[in-house]
Structure formats: structure tokens, C-alpha cells
Design a protein around this motif. Sequence first.
Motif: not given
Length: 245
Positions: A28-30, A56-62, A65-69, A86-91
Motif C-alpha cells: 500500500s505504498s504511495p 496493494l488493494n484495488g480500492l485503496d486510496p493511498v 497519491i500524490p496525484s497530478a490533478g 510528476a510522481y510515478s510508481h516503480v517496480g
Amino acid sequence: ALATLFGAEAATNESPHIPKPVTCISFSSPKVGNIAFKQVYEKLERDGLIRKVRVLNGLDPVPKIPSAGICRIPLYVLCPARIMDAYSHVGIELKLKETGFTISYDKYRGVLWLLFKEMLAIVKGFEYFFYLIFLLRITKLLHYHTCSEILNRLRYNMEYLEKEGIDQLYDRIKQGEDGILSFRIITKPEFMEKRKRKSSRKVKQKRRAGNVMEEKNIPIFSSFNEPLLSESDYDDSENDYDGTV
């Protein structure tokens, strides 16, 4: 988030006491870093220095974020260089859902790809907000961020997840594969059976909780080595005696 940063730090450390590749599994990492961080992370993965799996879970809000908006999309269109911030996930991403799971890996493909991905994330964000307000209780929002919900879904899909090893997944990535690497969709009979087992488990938990005494109602006894009443208590009891039987 700290596990992701520490994994990158350990992978770049030249100490002989840190075996390579470093395996980092986060839950559940942002989003942690920008696009430059993502490019460095992908280079470490290609060099065999680190392996990263995000659960992560599909409906987890964490993890969203952070989102571009929506307000930053015109800025990205007018000045594409700013999208590198912009922020992006890795792995590798392991997304657990109530109807199965998906294992995916997204490579950086340029500014246009990232702009399209951010716009798609905003559309999904509106869809998620609509689902949250009208179809889901807001009080249940953080339920999907709990470890218990992740563990329950991992146990349910463990038989299928054991077939997908981290080494095999990264071998496929090094051969050029990306996007969805593996998935499972639960059929309707399986889904109804899962709902039935989940509801029966809740009933058992309520019954078990009803049989437990509250802490304030549990009597507290003194140890056998201590007298139940002190001498002063005896004196007070004698003075309070009014002679009635």
C-alpha cells in the motif's frame, strides 16, 4: 515509501555485506519519486541490482497519491518538460481485487505516454470518487488500506500467486515484456461462494465477540499472599456495624 527509498539506497551501495539483487516488497505504498527517480530505478532493475514488488488493494486510496490533478494537465500540455516532475510508481505492481488480481509492470515510454497515463488516471479518479460516494460507504474507505484485508486477499489467491516467482517475472521483463504480466478473474460461482464464506466468517466473529466479557466486568482478585482486607478495613467494618442482623 521508506522501503522503496531504502531499497534504492541499498542497491546502489557497493558494500560487500549487501547481497545483490536487493528484493524490496512494499504494501500500500504511495508514489515516491518523479520520472527521473523512475528512470534510475529501471536502470537498477536492468542491471540486476534490485527487484521491487508493490502489493496493494484495488480500492485503496493511498497508492493513488500524490496525484497530478486536473489543474496540472493544461500546464503539462503547454510545457511538456514540467511533466517530468510528476510522481510515478516503480517496480512490479500486484493489485489485489475482490474478483482476482493483476500483475503488471509499466516502463517509461516518453512524455506523451506519461501525459496520456496522467489523463487516464484523472478519469479513473472521477470514477473512483463516484463509486466511493454513491456505491460505497466512506467509512469503509480506509478498510482497504489495512493489513488484514491485504492478507485475506493474499491467502485467497496464494495458490495462483505461488506460480508467479519474482525471478521469472523479471526474466520476462528483461526480454521486453511489460504491461499486464499475469492476472486472475474469479468466475461468478466462485465469487458468490467467496461472499458466502466471508459473511459466515463475520457471523462467527460476532458470536465469538458476544461470548467475551468486557474488561470492566471481569472481577479482579488479589494474590493469595496478600490479605483481602487490611487491619484498618477491619476496624472500619467494626465501627460501622449497627447491630442489625
